[in-house]
Each structure stands twice: as C-alpha cells, then as structure tokens.
Enzyme design. Sequence first.
Site, mmCIF file in Angstrom:
data_model
loop_
_atom_site.group_PDB
_atom_site.id
_atom_site.type_symbol
_atom_site.label_atom_id
_atom_site.label_comp_id
_atom_site.label_asym_id
_atom_site.label_seq_id
_atom_site.Cartn_x
_atom_site.Cartn_y
_atom_site.Cartn_z
ATOM 1 N N HIS A 267 87.952 47.889 22.873
ATOM 2 C CA HIS A 267 88.586 46.743 22.240
ATOM 3 C C HIS A 267 88.511 46.806 20.723
ATOM 4 O O HIS A 267 89.305 46.154 20.036
ATOM 5 C CB HIS A 267 87.971 45.447 22.778
ATOM 6 N N HIS B 159 88.363 51.920 34.139
ATOM 7 C CA HIS B 159 88.001 51.097 35.282
ATOM 8 C C HIS B 159 87.160 51.844 36.306
ATOM 9 O O HIS B 159 86.796 51.265 37.339
ATOM 10 C CB HIS B 159 89.267 50.534 35.928
#
Length: 738
Positions: free
Chosen positions: A100, A268
């Site tokens: 991020h 993920h």
Amino acid sequence: MDAKTGEMSGGCPVHGGSMRGLLGRTNRDWWPDQLQLDILTQSGKSADPLGEDFDYCEAFNALDYNALKADLTALMTDSQAWWPADYGHYGPFFIRMAWHAAGTYRTGDGRGGASSGQQRFAPLNSWPDNGNLDKARRLLWPIKQKYGKHISWADLFILTGNVAIESMGGPVFGFGGGRKDVYEPETVYWGTEEQWVNEGVATRIRPDEGKALENPLAAIQMGLIYVNPEGPGGNPHDAEGMARDMRETFSRMAMNDEETVALTAGGHAFGKAHGAKPADSFGGAPESEHLALMGFGWLTDKDEIEKGHITTSGIEGAWTPNPTEWGNDYFRLLFKYEYELVQSPAGANQWQPINPDPEDMAPDARDPSKKVPTMMTTADMALKRDPEYRKISERFRDDQAALDDAFARAWFKLCHRDMGPKVRYMGPEVPSEDLIWQDPVPAGSTPSSGTVSDFKSKVLGSGLSVSELVKAAWASASTFRNSDHRGGANGARVRLAPQKDWAANDPEELSRVLSKLDELRGELSMADAIVLAGAAAIEKAAKDGGFDVSVDVTTGRGDASQEQTDAESFEPLEPFADGFRNYLKTKADVKTEDMLVDKAHLLGLSIPEMTALVGGMRALGAISKHAKHGNSIGVLTDRPGTLSNDFFVNLLSMDTEWSVIDDSGDEEFQGRCRKTGADKWTATRTDLVFGSNSQLRAIAEVFAESGGEQKFVDTFVKAWTKVMDADRADIAMAKYRG
C-alpha cells in the site's frame, strides 16, 4: 477512455474548474480541526529536520544492511500483546504495508508510490484501504529508531515487505534503496469525491453514463489503493465490471494482465482479510482521533484486539490453508472448488468454497487448533471468471516456477516503479538485469571542450533558427518528471516513437532539426547534441540581446534505442498542455494556467524559474505551431529569437488592453492599443496570468523593470540548465559507486 467517444476522459491530466479541481479535497477539507503547520514552512522554510545538507545516499552506504535484515526477520515472529500477529507471523501484515506504500503510484503523472514515505501522513495514513497500518508502522519504530538516519521510512517500508516474503519462503527479485523521506504531506490530486469509499460512493467508472476513470487517477474510488474487492460499487455479481476495473486500475499503475494476476495471487498467498465486526463498531481514522491515542486510529480496544475482532476491508478470512507459507494453494483452491456468495460478520460480500475438504480449511488467526473456511473476494474470482485472466491463472496453477518468477518480478516492479532509472538504486541486492520499465540508457562518453565548441559553431552556421533549436532541446528534456524520475533528455528518446510524433513537439519541424543535428554531431551522442544545440542557441540569443552568458549544460549522455524503449509506457508523458510552449491540445475542464503550474512542479521549478522560462521561451519564439490564431501568439516581442525581457515589458504595459478572442473559448486574447484601438499582440491564458495573478505579477514586474534585464537572463539560464540536466541521476549517483 470515454465509453461513448473512445477518447480519454476530458483528455487532460486532471478535472475540475480551478486549482481546487486540480488538487481535489485537501487535508484541511477532510480534517478542519487538524493542527495547521503551513505558516512555519512559508518563505521557503524547510520542514526537513535533517537539513538541506543531509546526504541520505551517503548515510545509506554506511548502513549495516545484513544486521537490519536480521532484525526485521526476527520482528516477523516477535508478536506483541498490543497488536498480536495473525498466525504468530507479521509477514502478511508487512507485505500489505509495503504494497500500500508503493501501490499509490500511477503512470498518468508519476505521483504516488513509496519513494518519500508518504504513508506516514494524511490523507494516506487515514485512507479506509490503509486501515490499521498505523500499527504496522509502530511495530517498525524500534528498528527505525535503532538505525536512524541510515534507513529512511520509505526504504524501510519496502525492505520490510521483501523480508516478510523471504521469511515465509516466497521469491524476491531484489531490492534497491535510495528513497529519501519527506516530512510533510505532498500535494497530490487524489480525486474530487466528497466521501470515502465506505460511505456509499459509486465507482469512478460508470460505462452506462459514459464515465471513464479520470486521468491521472489509478484507484477506482477515493480511499482505495486499487479496486473495491467486493466488486464494482460493492456489487459481487458484476463479473465483467470487476475484471474491467482491475484491468484499468492496474494498467494505470503500469501493470499488464500477467503482472496483475501474479501480484493478486502472490499477495493473497499470505495472511488474511479482516472483517470480524461491523466497521462502525470501531473508532475513526488516525487523523481524526483524540490526542491521547498518539496517532493510532480505527481499532484500539485491547479486549477486541486480543480476541482478533479486527476489521479493515470488512472481508473476513484467509485465502489459503497455509497463510504464512509460499506455495500454490491459492490457485489450487480457486479452481478446485465452486464458490458461493456469503457475507462476512462485518456484512461484506465474499465468496466461500462449497463443502471444502478439512485439509483445505485455514487455521484460526489466534487459535491454530481451530479450522475455518477459506474465502475469495470478488476481485479474486475475476481471475477465474475473466477469460484472459483465467488463461494466465491456469498456467500459473500448473507451473510453480513461472508463478515464482512472475510474482518476484511484478513485486519488484510494484515497489521500484517510481524510483526512476536503475542508476538511482543503492544496496547489495540491486539486480544486475536491466528491465525495460527502468528506461535503460547506454552509458555515454564525455566529449572534449573542443568537440563541444566545434559542434556549437557548426550548429549556429547550419541555418537552423534559435527557435527551432530551443524547441527541440525543450521537447527532449521537458518530459522529465521529478515524481517518478522518468523522461528527460538522456537517451534522446525524442527521436523515437512515440515522442517524435507528439503534436506538442511539432513533428515535421522536429524531424528536420534532428536530422540536421545528426549530420553535424560527429562523435557526440544525439542526446548531447540536442541539448548542446539548445544551449548554443540561447547563448547566441542572449548575445544578440546584449548579454554574454554561458549555458553550462552537462554532457556524457547516451542514446537509447527503440528496443530499449517501452513506447506504450511513454504515452502518459505526452503533454496535453505545455504552457512553456503555449501548447494546448484542446480545451479542458482544468484551467490551462493550472496545468502550467502542475508541469512546473513536475520539473522541480520555483515560481521565479517558471516565470522566467515562460517569458524567455516567448521571447525566443519557442512556442507551438498549433495555436489557433497563429504561431506567433504570446510572443509579445518585435525581435523573436533574441533573449530579452520584452515579454514582461509588453505584457505589463499600460498602453495595452486585452479582450477575449470570440471563438477561442476564453483561451486566447487580443491586445489593442488603448489610444488608437489598433491590434498590438495576441496572447493566451498562460500569458495573461503573469499580469493578472498578483503573485506572478510581482515577479514579472521584477523582470520587466529597468535594471531587471540581467536578473531575468540569469534566472532564465539557471532554470533552463536545471531542466536540461534534471535527469542526470548518473552524475548525481556516481560518487556513491566507489
């Protein structure tokens, strides 16, 4: 892309109708009670506590890199009671932090990304998508405190993400340090919305309304890094829209389909999403919380934290049965099971495998003796639903080595895309391979002073005009963006596709000029020849104006080939507007003078430097041929090609009054003599703003007044040289290479 017209939305970098539109909502708008420190940084005062003389690269070279990595590795499993590690391992948490930090990068203007540690400041520190990353940064504080100035927060974020992947057995391509921290929020346009993503705001792409994703934005909604994982506008059934949003937003961040799939699956493979309780059960974002919380926001209740009742995205669960181990379980489960739509405890839409085998269930994040179902988001399901994504996903499912390599390279690109050329990377883990997205340029050689002098003489006798030479040099160098250090004169990509064909560069004229310079350059690289020719022209123009100046641009540039140039990746650098050349492709929602300021910011110019460059380019006649009412618009001098302060003198003359040219759309203006009414000059918005804006007028007056001529010439030459040499990271970094 406009769904109806096929054109880029508005065609311009940003939308709005004013500078507010250019900036969107500011921190002061979002948090009006926030302590305002602007007054202390006025008049050029720096907020940097290390001072202007601090050399971060030198400090980084003295870093005990291996010791730092060892400390980071130990931190991964050093679970703290105030924020326990899921599965006893902070690795997934730190991967999200690094992702991020880097993932705000967008190709449209090169802004965002990890390069300055902006995640520490509002608005990013309080974006919904960055929920609870305040804790990740605090977990790192003891290590940052230990190594101090030798590691920036910006570098630490990314290195920590790399160490997290390595500690869980994942593949890493390398790491390049050299990101220098800033100490105040950077001015970045994040969008026009008045609300965050979790407040019911619709997606920025609405094809049914002909609404495209606005340039230069890359995220699909305010407060997101990429897309809404629940689906477009939260709709889990819009499979086509989910793939569309992913493809568009990832491409805006320089990722193709394969990189998108690899990053999604690789990221993920680790950790879990958090949606244990409704989001309104917890507090506000860090920037809005009470002083006593010391910069913490969202979840701060000790009992809830201990129980693992954590909510960030609102989605709950792990993607794989082994959330702290690298492997291929993500694709194995994605294709093994059919999935049904369920809702998380927080009320978010997510997908759960139907009748999963016990061995395919995940451990509970706090109690490894418990098993819970895995899940997929609507974004994950797109890798199975979309035909193109599915082909790539099936290949990765069947070829672990291909996934390892693709993820490692895509992660490296994600984390380094905003750093510019590889010469800026530092540290022992910089990969030796040159990657095309790093815009490689072969090393050049520094010519002798005699060679330079001879070439300049040939250029001035070639028949090429001052205007033509200055325009070619500007076209080459002014592509530079200090946001992501792309563009610039090094490599001479102005002679290659796509830059050679950009309308702003007057392609036919440019081709003729470059052809002649190629004929004259001898042993000089084309990159050096273009810049030196511009310098020679300015020296002549200054002499014609009565000033003896030396335009001391650097040499030693190399020439890139078309094969070393990812033409598609350079398309976002094409000027929609360039106020320095008085170029505007077409009228936009944003005022042209706002776009001039934006370009000046990307070039690293001060207000006086911007002002001098505009006035000088006008005096030199170095403006676009695409002005609606002739290519002399804005020149405001009777002696174009001479470096003079005529532009400012004539612009500010009280003998002239201005009016809008009727068919120009409030973009072009006619100046007439107040006494006789005779036509005198034509100008654009980016000309008149230097007389209408009080701050710009104050600077223009200095250049226009008697005795200000020398100051103008000196400022112009300094600013010109700054632009020509802006991309010379190879020179700046040479002293750190031993």
